[in-house]
Design a protein around this motif. Structure first.
Motif, PDB file in Angstrom:
ATOM      1  N   UNK A 577       0.839  -1.194   0.000  1.00 47.36           N
ATOM      2  CA  UNK A 577       0.000   0.000   0.000  1.00 47.36           C
ATOM      3  C   UNK A 577       0.878   1.249   0.000  1.00 47.36           C
ATOM      4  N   UNK A 578       0.459   2.240  -0.760  1.00 47.93           N
ATOM      5  CA  UNK A 578       1.043   3.575  -0.654  1.00 47.93           C
ATOM      6  C   UNK A 578       0.048   4.423   0.122  1.00 47.93           C
ATOM      7  N   UNK A 579       0.454   4.864   1.288  1.00 42.66           N
ATOM      8  CA  UNK A 579      -0.458   5.604   2.157  1.00 42.66           C
ATOM      9  C   UNK A 579       0.122   6.972   2.473  1.00 42.66           C
ATOM     10  N   UNK A 580      -0.725   7.973   2.476  1.00 41.70           N
ATOM     11  CA  UNK A 580      -0.356   9.318   2.907  1.00 41.70           C
ATOM     12  C   UNK A 580      -1.118   9.602   4.190  1.00 41.70           C
ATOM     13  N   UNK A 581      -0.391   9.867   5.275  1.00 41.29           N
ATOM     14  CA  UNK A 581      -1.048  10.050   6.567  1.00 41.29           C
ATOM     15  C   UNK A 581      -0.693  11.415   7.145  1.00 41.29           C
ATOM     16  N   UNK A 582      -1.661  11.994   7.841  1.00 40.69           N
ATOM     17  CA  UNK A 582      -1.480  13.288   8.501  1.00 40.69           C
ATOM     18  C   UNK A 582      -2.042  13.184   9.911  1.00 40.69           C
ATOM     19  N   UNK A 631       4.319   6.686  13.060  1.00 38.13           N
ATOM     20  CA  UNK A 631       3.173   6.073  12.388  1.00 38.13           C
ATOM     21  C   UNK A 631       2.835   4.775  13.107  1.00 38.13           C
ATOM     22  N   UNK A 632       1.583   4.627  13.493  1.00 37.21           N
ATOM     23  CA  UNK A 632       1.093   3.401  14.120  1.00 37.21           C
ATOM     24  C   UNK A 632       0.368   2.548  13.089  1.00 37.21           C
ATOM     25  N   UNK A 694      -0.885   8.809  12.504  1.00 37.99           N
ATOM     26  CA  UNK A 694       0.415   9.410  12.793  1.00 37.99           C
ATOM     27  C   UNK A 694       0.306  10.436  13.904  1.00 37.99           C
ATOM     28  N   UNK A 695       1.439  10.642  14.573  1.00 34.83           N
ATOM     29  CA  UNK A 695       1.521  11.554  15.712  1.00 34.83           C
ATOM     30  C   UNK A 695       2.830  12.317  15.610  1.00 34.83           C
ATOM     31  N   UNK A 696       2.798  13.618  15.910  1.00 30.46           N
ATOM     32  CA  UNK A 696       4.003  14.441  15.906  1.00 30.46           C
ATOM     33  C   UNK A 696       4.561  14.576  17.313  1.00 30.46           C
ATOM     34  N   UNK A 697       5.868  14.844  17.392  1.00 33.41           N
ATOM     35  CA  UNK A 697       6.512  15.106  18.673  1.00 33.41           C
ATOM     36  C   UNK A 697       6.017  16.432  19.255  1.00 33.41           C
ATOM     37  N   UNK A 698       6.281  16.598  20.531  1.00 28.23           N
ATOM     38  CA  UNK A 698       5.976  17.868  21.187  1.00 28.23           C
ATOM     39  C   UNK A 698       6.752  18.996  20.512  1.00 28.23           C
ATOM     40  N   UNK A 699       6.079  20.107  20.285  1.00 27.36           N
ATOM     41  CA  UNK A 699       6.667  21.326  19.716  1.00 27.36           C
ATOM     42  C   UNK A 699       7.102  21.173  18.264  1.00 27.36           C
ATOM     43  N   UNK A 700       6.655  20.121  17.588  1.00 30.96           N
ATOM     44  CA  UNK A 700       6.944  19.969  16.164  1.00 30.96           C
ATOM     45  C   UNK A 700       5.909  20.764  15.370  1.00 30.96           C
ATOM     46  N   UNK A 701       6.335  21.624  14.440  1.00 27.08           N
ATOM     47  CA  UNK A 701       5.366  22.394  13.651  1.00 27.08           C
ATOM     48  C   UNK A 701       4.543  21.488  12.748  1.00 27.08           C
TER      49      UNK A 701
END
Length: 750
Positions: A577-582, A631-632, A694-701
């Motif tokens: 699969x090609x997946x784009x996640x936000x 990414x989970x 998906x999840x971003x780190x703390x203070x990541x723009x």
């Protein structure tokens, strides 16, 4: 790893993997959640006083530096509790109200903030008197406050720095561009004031790194640098080495390329190939000389290139060696006696830039052992080059040559055998070594980790190496013998040797064919993370399900060949699969097409193997939190709109609270995700699905673009049922998913 376990079920070129491209309909609406703010420990008056005392001590350490360099703030370390490392517990409100500036991350539990005299006083008042719920919760997350001072800034003693001769100066990147720029200017002023010659190395992420020659710097100048508060680190410039080869006497040139065959071209960045190795010359597609004799003797580079061009044919057609031969873009960029890291980076960047047609590069080199908490400088530079030029680096895990010698299974000794830099690169495919031949006197049996092959994990428990291959066996007195690997020398004769340097080009040749086989899709741009995912997945299909400790040595196993990375055996059904996640959205495909032959009384009875790889944003200033997005992966049964995951992620297991925290917030952020589970009794489910978030780190723009994930899922029979692949294709057709065959062409195997 027993010999029979090495033999993967045979892939057939009539059973291609199927590609499922991204569709916008795969993304669901955002979900809101999260808990309220709470105190992790009770914030009493005594607690505030003790925390304030640690601030006073830290401020005292920073005060002389700030006074000397008023244009560069000092940096405080907010040491967080183990249970406060999650980004939801970060003391961001406290930092904002105090007027502090984020300065990145040190170790996984260290939040760094830039401070001056005014903001330190403001922080002190908040600690002592502020009573809001958020501030109390923020204070409860902080165990103590420390200074990022001279002791932390210097990664080696002054005599050690002097002995090395060259040092690198790494600056903080603050979460304010003007403050970062002002800090760079302040450092330049210091260098000029003390007449310190320097070279600025432009970085893809953050401010430049400065290289200085300490032989030209006085003790007063070095002391001035060590006191400069805007410097994150002053460290000796690492040196990289190739593995030494042992000459032998077995004649046997490399056979030439068959006419009419379009072999892939891969880059070999090494000590160059010898013109006198006549049988290798037809395989040299082009050259890029950066180092000339006497700085190179061409020995190591010739050996590595010969294994790219024909490891199987010069090693008696050994079953484990792939028939994937490649031509070589011969880049002579490494001195025989080893080279300075910054010199190698400059040469490698120029070589990659000037050969845009070369997408896979072999790096059979290594330096010092990696650290626990931060990714090495060379690894970070490889990651940046990979992103800039869309290339895959295949890197040796490094050679352990110390005492005591290591056998298998490994004893209880605490060995200094972790990966060498740049094997910790998160974008690279890192290669360890196994023995491939049983022989009297050999230190380990065929299929076992070679005694010299450095092990994982990478920093903050990042899984490494990625794969292994035959690197040659070692005999009892640390010498070559019948179990060693054959390769070509400058005199055009074969000889035996061993090292991860020689396992790496075998994997490189497979990756080169894999990349070539994917090119040609009208709507698919081949990407390094995609090839890396397929290589790792091929190794997993051909290897047993290793435990956490075994994976530190074996990685995911041996990728058999390029065919098995693109085509199924009859008893297996694979989709990529090609997946784009936000962040805030789920990517999901359902109902998942299950081969009918794997369903027994409504239960899935199979082995499920899942590999996901992606290229998240990176930040060297974030230390242990270098990888900025996670990414989970969930594969399981849908219950309403929720998925019940059935295939757990494979990873490290923590033995202490701090170690578990490192794994949770470090290792589990690895940009390669591995899931595997066997269901011999079957597991019930009406509707199966695959899901990513998906999840971003703390203070990541916010992300500038979605995270692109290559997700590979194989469903394999437990009893060798040859109907699985054909049944899977029928189920896929019935799903009406947009699909196409993944490989454009069958890999060349001559």
């Amino acid at each position: 790893m027993a010999t029979e376990e090495m033999r993967a079920r045979s892939a057939r070129n009539t059973n291609p993997f199927h590609r499922i491209p991204f569709q916008r309909a795969d993304l669901s609406a955002p979900e809101n959640g999260g808990g309220g703010t709470k105190e992790l420990v009770t914030v009493t008056r005594q607690y505030r006083a003790e925390l304030h005392d640690t601030l006073v001590t830290a401020a005292s350490a920073l005060r002389p530096e700030i006074a000397r360099y008023p244009n560069s703030p000092g940096v405080l370390i907010l040491k967080l509790r183990d249970k406060a490392i999650a980004k939801s517990h970060r003391p961001n409100t406290l930092v904002a109200e105090a007027g502090l500036l984020s300065a990145g991350v040190g170790r996984i539990e260290e939040m760094l903030v830039a401070a001056n005299a005014v903001t330190i006083d403001s922080l002190a008042r908040l600690i002592r008197f502020r009573e809001t719920k958020k501030i109390r919760a923020n204070l409860s997350a902080i165990e103590r406050i420390q200074a990022w001072d001279k002791d932390r800034r210097l990664s080696a003693t002054v005599p050690e720095l002097r002995e090395r001769g060259r040092a690198l100066l790494s600056l903080f990147r603050y979460h304010a561009a003007d403050a970062t720029a002002q800090n760079v200017d302040a450092l330049r002023a210091v260098l000029q004031r003390f007449n310190m010659p320097s070279m600025a190395m432009v970085q893809r992420w953050g401010p430049p790194v400065f290289r200085v020659d300490l032989e030209q710097i006085s003790d007063e100048g070095l002391e001035a640098l060590s006191m400069f508060p805007g410097l994150r680190s002053i460290f000796p410039e690492p040196k990289m080495y190739s593995a030494s080869a042992v000459p032998g006497f077995i004649p046997g040139p490399v056979s030439p390329p068959p006419p009419g065959i379009n072999h892939p071209i891969v880059g070999v960045f090494d000590t160059g190939t010898a013109a006198s190795a006549a049988s290798l010359r037809p395989w040299i597609a082009s050259t890029a000389p950066y180092v000339l004799p006497p700085e190179t003797d061409y020995v190591h580079g010739t050996a590595v290139a010969s294994l790219v061009a024909g490891a199987k044919v010069i090693n008696g057609d050994h079953d484990w060696l792939p028939p994937t031969r490649c031509q070589v873009h011969d880049t002579c960029g490494l001195e025989a006696a080893g080279g300075n890291t910054t010199d190698l980076i400059v040469r490698l960047a120029d070589a990659v830039r000037n050969a845009p047609h070369v997408k896979v590069w072999n790096l059979s080199l290594g330096g010092g052992q990696i650290g626990d908490h931060e990714f090495s400088y060379f690894a970070q530079q490889l990651d940046a080059l990979s992103d800039e030029h869309k290339v895959l680096f295949v890197v040796a895990a490094g050679n352990y040559k110390g005492l005591p010698r290591r056998g298998w299974p490994v004893g209880e000794a605490d060995l200094q055998d972790r990966l060498s830099s740049p094997g910790d690169s998160v974008r690279a495919l890192t290669v360890g070594a196994v023995a491939h031949v049983d022989s009297p006197g050999a230190m380990v049996a065929a299929g076992h980790p070679a005694p010299y092959s450095r092990r994982g994990p990478g920093p903050v428990f990042t899984p490494k190496p990625d794969v292994v291959h035959a690197g040659g066996g070692v005999h009892a007195d640390w010498s070559i013998g019948a179990s060693s690997l054959q390769m070509l020398g400058p005199a055009n004769a074969l000889y035996g040797s061993f090292g991860t340097s020689f396992a790496t080009p075998i994997v490189t040749s497979v990756a080169g064919h894999l990349w070539q086989s994917l090119e040609g899709h009208a709507d698919l741009a081949v990407a390094p993370h995609m090839v890396k995912a397929l290589m790792i997945h091929a190794a997993r299909l051909a290897s047993p399900d290793y435990g956490a400790v075994e994976r530190r040595y074996f990685g995911c196993g041996i990728p058999k060949d390029a065919l098995s990375a693109l085509y199924d055996s009859d008893d297996c059904f694979t989709l990529m699969f090609e997946a784009l996640v936000v962040p805030g959205f789920k990517w999901r495909k359902a109902p998942y097409p299950i081969p009918a032959s794997l369903l027994h009384n409504g239960k899935l009875r199979a082995e499920v193997i899942i590999t996901a790889a992606y290229s998240p944003p990176l930040d060297p200033n974030a230390g242990a939190e270098y990888v900025r997005a996670n990414v989970n992966v969930s594969f399981g049964v849908l219950n309403g709109n929720r998925i019940s995951g059935k295939v757990p992620m494979e990873g490290e297991a923590g033995t202490t609270g701090y170690e578990a925290a490192q794994i949770e917030h470090g290792g589990k952020w690895s940009p390669v995700k591995l899931h595997r589970k066997r269901f011999p009794q079957g597991v019930a489910g009406d509707q199966w699905a695959i899901q990513l978030d998906t999840l971003l780190r703390a203070n990541e723009p916010p992300l500038a673009e979605p995270v692109n994930v290559a997700l590979i899922v194989s469903l394999r029979s437990l009893d060798g049922n040859a109907q699985v692949h054909s049944d899977g294709v029928r189920s896929l057709v019935q799903s009406n998913w947009v699909r196409q065959q993944l490989p454009v062409r069958v890999p060349v195997h001559v």
